[in-house]
Design a protein around this motif. Structure first.
Motif, short mmCIF file in Angstrom:
data_model
loop_
_atom_site.label_atom_id
_atom_site.label_comp_id
_atom_site.label_asym_id
_atom_site.label_seq_id
_atom_site.Cartn_x
_atom_site.Cartn_y
_atom_site.Cartn_z
N ARG A 1 -34.05 -33.47 -90.12
CA ARG A 1 -33.39 -33.73 -88.84
C ARG A 1 -33.60 -32.54 -87.92
NH1 ARG A 1 -27.46 -35.87 -90.72
NH2 ARG A 1 -28.19 -37.63 -91.97
N LEU A 2 -33.62 -32.83 -86.64
CA LEU A 2 -33.70 -31.76 -85.66
C LEU A 2 -32.40 -30.96 -85.71
CD1 LEU A 2 -35.17 -30.44 -83.25
CD2 LEU A 2 -34.02 -32.11 -81.79
N TYR A 3 -32.51 -29.65 -85.89
CA TYR A 3 -31.33 -28.81 -85.89
C TYR A 3 -30.86 -28.58 -84.46
CZ TYR A 3 -28.35 -24.77 -85.91
OH TYR A 3 -27.29 -23.93 -85.68
N ARG A 4 -29.57 -28.74 -84.24
CA ARG A 4 -29.00 -28.45 -82.92
C ARG A 4 -27.85 -27.46 -83.08
NH1 ARG A 4 -30.89 -32.76 -79.79
NH2 ARG A 4 -31.05 -34.71 -80.96
N LEU B 1 -38.69 -27.16 -91.68
CA LEU B 1 -39.86 -26.75 -90.92
C LEU B 1 -39.42 -26.02 -89.65
CD1 LEU B 1 -42.85 -29.04 -90.10
CD2 LEU B 1 -41.61 -27.98 -88.23
N VAL B 2 -40.09 -24.91 -89.35
CA VAL B 2 -39.86 -24.23 -88.08
C VAL B 2 -41.16 -24.34 -87.28
CG1 VAL B 2 -39.23 -22.09 -86.91
CG2 VAL B 2 -38.24 -22.62 -89.15
N GLY C 1 -24.92 -29.50 -79.00
CA GLY C 1 -26.31 -29.95 -78.86
C GLY C 1 -27.25 -28.89 -78.33
N ALA C 2 -26.78 -27.63 -78.29
CA ALA C 2 -27.58 -26.56 -77.68
C ALA C 2 -28.90 -26.33 -78.43
CB ALA C 2 -26.78 -25.27 -77.65
N HIS C 3 -29.93 -25.97 -77.68
CA HIS C 3 -31.25 -25.68 -78.22
C HIS C 3 -31.34 -24.18 -78.51
CE1 HIS C 3 -35.59 -25.47 -78.55
NE2 HIS C 3 -35.59 -24.54 -77.62
N PRO C 4 -31.57 -23.79 -79.76
CA PRO C 4 -31.65 -22.35 -80.07
C PRO C 4 -32.84 -21.69 -79.37
CG PRO C 4 -31.48 -23.68 -82.07
CD PRO C 4 -31.75 -24.63 -80.95
N GLU C 5 -32.66 -20.47 -78.92
CA GLU C 5 -33.73 -19.76 -78.20
C GLU C 5 -34.39 -18.75 -79.13
OE1 GLU C 5 -35.08 -20.28 -75.35
OE2 GLU C 5 -33.70 -21.78 -74.55
N GLY D 1 -38.67 -25.07 -82.36
CA GLY D 1 -37.72 -26.08 -82.78
C GLY D 1 -37.60 -26.01 -84.28
N ILE D 2 -36.44 -26.38 -84.78
CA ILE D 2 -36.17 -26.27 -86.21
C ILE D 2 -35.83 -27.64 -86.78
CG2 ILE D 2 -34.66 -25.19 -87.93
CD1 ILE D 2 -34.04 -23.09 -85.61
#
Ligand SMILES: [Zn+2]
Length: 320
Positions: free
Chosen positions: A146-149, A128-129, A153-157, A140-141
């Protein structure tokens, strides 16, 4: 009962959220840029005590969602322009000490993604996106639940994918990022620049006002909305091509007027995503409403501590 803390540019909200994602009580306060961190922390702590009392329950854990950049594993805030006094502070450790419970922190778009995937319209979607379109575009992806990191642990922009290199200069340094073309302020700026001189509704053209005018049948506003759908569609088409997800969930203030954009968005995606099974990617609207970020903050705790099978393999979270 999990206490949720949603920290944003204009307000800090707290609430008590049960295991089904229902808010039992909540409070909020303006963010106030100049308030010292210690006073901000005390405010959050006292609001948490009040909401727990309102709900007649005790706090068994705290989840935080915050506008970034934040480090989800150390719990430290980065260069948060909207709350400069919170830079390098660690509300995860501080709230854990005050309440003697485990505390988890994520970027608020990741929190929103977790909430929709856990309790919202994205329930049971494996890939899911989640995209939120408001004053900016964030996302967020969720991959394999699971939350993709990213690295460390960076959050994709997602909002800074370049859509038109000849476009407007973005705060990140590139031109024509998705956010600079399709977030609410971009819609308003385009309309202000391109409105005919004799356009009667020229003053105070916000994204919300333009959408309202378009609904009323205003020709120029409909043109602005068509352009908006085009740019939203291009960014979403990239996501479909890159991830071929089960679903893309759309939220944020601009999406309150989604009926104006959805057809155009779907048309662009169909036109440009020919080599992937595009008909299998559902385009859905976020279902958790105004309190999505608050509900997401509670989900952050469950994702980290509550469901071992859903937690992320990676660095060990900060100890409570
Ligand atoms: Zn950018």
């Amino acid at each position: 009962m999990i206490a949720a803390v949603d920290i944003g540019g204009t307000k800090i909200a707290v609430g008590m959220v049960d295991e089904h994602g229902t808010i039992l009580s909540k409070r909020e306060s303006p963010s106030e840029v100049d308030r010292p961190y210690s006073a901000g922390l005390e405010l959050v702590a006292s609001m948490l005590r009040e909401t727990a009392r309102d709900a007649g329950t005790e706090i068994s854990g705290i989840g935080i969602g915050s506008t970034g950049p934040v480090d989800p594993f150390t719990g430290e805030f980065g260069d948060v322009d909207f709350l400069p006094q919170w830079r390098r502070k660690n509300p995860v450790n501080d709230l854990a000490r005050i309440f003697n419970v485990r505390v988890a922190l994520e970027n608020d778009a990741d929190a929103g993604a977790l909430a929709e995937a856990g309790w919202g319209v994205g329930k049971n979607k494996t890939r899911l996106v989640y995209i939120t379109v408001g004053t900016g575009i964030g996302g967020g992806i969720i991959l394999d639940r699971r939350l993709y990191r990213g690295v460390d642990g960076a959050h994709p922009e997602i909002g800074h994918q370049v859509i038109d290199p000849a476009g407007r200069l973005c705060s990140c340094g590139f031109r024509g990022c998705w956010e600079s073309l399709a977030a609410g302020p971009a819609l308003a700026a385009w309309a202000e620049k391109n409105a005919p001189n004799d356009y009667p509704s020229r003053k105070n053209l916000t994204a919300q006002r333009i959408c309202q005018l378009a609904m009323e049948g205003d020709g120029f506003a409909r043109e602005a909305v068509k352009r908006e759908a085009y740019y939203l569609g291009l960014g979403l088409a990239n996501l479909v091509n890159l991830f071929t997800p089960d679903a893309i969930v759309l939220g944020g203030s601009v999406m309150k007027s989604s009926s104006l954009f959805l057809e155009g968005i779907r048309e662009i995606i169909r036109r440009g995503c020919r080599f992937v099974p595009v008909e299998k990617t559902e385009i859905l609207l976020a279902s958790l409403g105004e309190d999505a970020n608050l509900i997401g903050a509670a989900r952050v705790w469950h994702h980290r501590f509550g469901q071992p099978e859903l937690s992320l393999a990676g660095p060990v979270p900060a100890k409570a």
